[in-house]
Design a protein around this motif. Structure first.
Motif, PDB file in Angstrom:
ATOM      1  N   ASN A 117       0.880  -1.324  -0.123  1.00 32.16           N
ATOM      2  CA  ASN A 117      -0.135   0.076   0.068  1.00 32.16           C
ATOM      3  C   ASN A 117       0.798   1.319  -0.033  1.00 32.16           C
ATOM      4  O   ASN A 117       0.430   2.220   0.518  1.00 32.16           O
ATOM      5  N   CYS A 118       1.936   1.162  -0.563  1.00 30.76           N
ATOM      6  CA  CYS A 118       2.918   2.535  -0.955  1.00 30.76           C
ATOM      7  C   CYS A 118       2.706   2.782  -2.421  1.00 30.76           C
ATOM      8  O   CYS A 118       3.131   1.981  -3.307  1.00 30.76           O
ATOM      9  N   SER A 119       2.601   3.940  -2.595  1.00 28.54           N
ATOM     10  CA  SER A 119       2.911   4.545  -4.098  1.00 28.54           C
ATOM     11  C   SER A 119       4.309   4.514  -4.522  1.00 28.54           C
ATOM     12  O   SER A 119       5.222   4.284  -3.397  1.00 28.54           O
ATOM     13  N   THR A 120       4.835   5.022  -5.735  1.00 30.12           N
ATOM     14  CA  THR A 120       6.104   4.919  -6.009  1.00 30.12           C
ATOM     15  C   THR A 120       6.891   6.083  -5.119  1.00 30.12           C
ATOM     16  O   THR A 120       5.886   7.123  -4.890  1.00 30.12           O
ATOM     17  N   ASN A 121       8.039   6.336  -5.029  1.00 31.11           N
ATOM     18  CA  ASN A 121       8.761   7.390  -4.566  1.00 31.11           C
ATOM     19  C   ASN A 121       8.408   8.652  -5.285  1.00 31.11           C
ATOM     20  O   ASN A 121       8.248   9.694  -4.738  1.00 31.11           O
ATOM     21  N   ALA A 122       8.261   8.556  -6.599  1.00 24.40           N
ATOM     22  CA  ALA A 122       8.147   9.754  -7.068  1.00 24.40           C
ATOM     23  C   ALA A 122       6.627  10.543  -7.254  1.00 24.40           C
ATOM     24  O   ALA A 122       6.502  11.550  -6.636  1.00 24.40           O
ATOM     25  N   ALA A 123       5.692   9.444  -6.771  1.00 23.43           N
ATOM     26  CA  ALA A 123       4.330  10.023  -6.379  1.00 23.43           C
ATOM     27  C   ALA A 123       4.315  10.322  -5.182  1.00 23.43           C
ATOM     28  O   ALA A 123       3.395  11.078  -4.837  1.00 23.43           O
ATOM     29  N   THR A 124       5.141   9.881  -4.159  1.00 24.27           N
ATOM     30  CA  THR A 124       5.052  10.125  -2.835  1.00 24.27           C
ATOM     31  C   THR A 124       5.923  11.010  -2.211  1.00 24.27           C
ATOM     32  O   THR A 124       5.798  11.484  -1.134  1.00 24.27           O
ATOM     33  N   SER A 125       6.804  11.752  -3.106  1.00 20.60           N
ATOM     34  CA  SER A 125       7.403  12.734  -2.581  1.00 20.60           C
ATOM     35  C   SER A 125       6.732  13.813  -2.369  1.00 20.60           C
ATOM     36  O   SER A 125       5.629  14.211  -2.945  1.00 20.60           O
ATOM     37  N   ALA A 126       7.191  14.689  -1.439  1.00 20.24           N
ATOM     38  CA  ALA A 126       6.144  16.028  -0.848  1.00 20.24           C
ATOM     39  C   ALA A 126       4.779  15.299  -0.596  1.00 20.24           C
ATOM     40  O   ALA A 126       3.916  16.220  -0.006  1.00 20.24           O
ATOM     41  N   HIS A 127       4.815  14.084   0.089  1.00 19.10           N
ATOM     42  CA  HIS A 127       3.646  13.777   0.364  1.00 19.10           C
ATOM     43  C   HIS A 127       4.100  12.737   1.826  1.00 19.10           C
ATOM     44  O   HIS A 127       4.607  13.306   2.755  1.00 19.10           O
ATOM     45  N   HIS A 128       4.085  11.365   1.744  1.00 17.39           N
ATOM     46  CA  HIS A 128       4.556  10.585   3.137  1.00 17.39           C
ATOM     47  C   HIS A 128       6.196  10.807   3.087  1.00 17.39           C
ATOM     48  O   HIS A 128       6.684  10.932   4.294  1.00 17.39           O
TER      49      HIS A 128
END
Length: 296
Positions: A117-128
């Motif tokens: 349940n984790c998105s890619t690092n690119a999609a999660t940057s400035a998020h989680h």
């Protein structure tokens, strides 16, 4: 505690609850237990410290350190998240339950590659991933939280929309995403907020986003029950033992808000609130002993 609408905005909240800095020194990634301990003591806002956000089941179970690569960026983004979003939420609804906070790039990458349940690092940057800027070079931070007050007072599957619209009307969030269990939701602060709400609970999909007819305007009909009167009435109804109840209401308030709060309470017609019984000062809090008579 029941929710009280202070009418806070992001800028006003930032003025009332100053973040505590780390003495102006540059924070480096810890390379020892003592260093990590010191990093965890960094205070992000009145009620939150960095340590509150470093727990991760993925990191614990698979033994992957969940430590910021760029502590300064993580701290800066985390402060904005806590000051502008979490503090007014906790002051209004009471204690928040943190489900998932900061994720290091290594922890998030592992979670994505192993379908946890984790998105890619690119999609999660400035998020989680607080210490990684997004494609546009913007800073952001997100946390997944649950609000126990909501769980206790609402039970219909679609009631998550009440909280979603309250946040939309009162706080400078960037994005919200609601999940079925505990009505937990991701709430994001971002330098360029898009203000999009989506959900994996009925009704699934996009609740609102810029360009939709329901994005602007007042949505107070959805959270009318969040008023002092309605909340107090439900509290007394659940007790059902006497006409008068003494209850402690612990509020994260600036002392100069006390008179204003009393004035707002006196204006409510369907419940009498007498705040003059006792006022006890505690560090960073005012504890009000309130006697609230209600009809049998």
């Amino acid at each position: 505690m029941f929710p009280i609408d202070f009418g806070w905005t992001g800028n006003r909240c930032r003025a009332m609850i100053p973040a505590v800095d780390v003495g102006g020194k540059v924070m480096r990634k810890p390379n020892s237990m003592k260093g990590l301990e010191e990093l965890g003591r960094v205070r992000l806002s009145q009620n939150f410290f960095l340590r509150d956000f470093l727990h991760s089941e993925i990191a614990d179970f698979y033994r992957i350190p969940n430590i910021p690569e760029d502590p300064d960026l993580a701290i800066e983004a985390g402060k904005r998240l806590c000051e502008e979003l979490l503090e007014p939420l906790e002051a209004t609804f009471g204690r928040l339950h943190i489900r998932s906070g900061y994720r290091s790039p290594a922890v998030n990458r592992f979670g994505n590659e192993n379908k946890l349940n984790c998105s890619t690092n690119a999609a999660t940057s400035a998020h989680h991933i607080w210490d990684m800027r997004d494609f546009d070079g913007c800073m952001g931070a997100a946390v997944c939280i649950a609000v126990p007050w909501m769980i206790d007072h609402y039970h219909d599957e679609s009631d998550w929309q009440r909280l979603a619209w309250w946040i939309h009307d009162h706080l400078p969030y960037a994005s919200l995403c609601f999940f079925p269990k505990l009505w937990a939701f991701n709430i994001q602060w971002h330098e360029r907020p898009k203000r999009v709400i989506q959900s994996y609970i009925s009704p699934r999909g996009i609740l609102t986003k810029p360009g939709m007819a329901n994005w602007e305007g007042n949505h107070s009909k959805w959270y009318a029950g969040f008023s002092i009167a309605c909340s107090a009435a439900r509290l007394f109804e659940s007790k059902g033992r006497c006409n008068t109840l003494n209850c402690w209401i612990i509020l994260s308030l600036n002392r100069f808000r006390f008179k204003e709060l009393c004035s707002e309470a006196d204006a409510i017609s369907d419940v009498t609130v007498a705040f003059d019984i006792a006022v006890v000062k505690r560090p960073r809090r005012l504890v009000l002993l309130a006697r609230m008579p209600v009809e049998p």
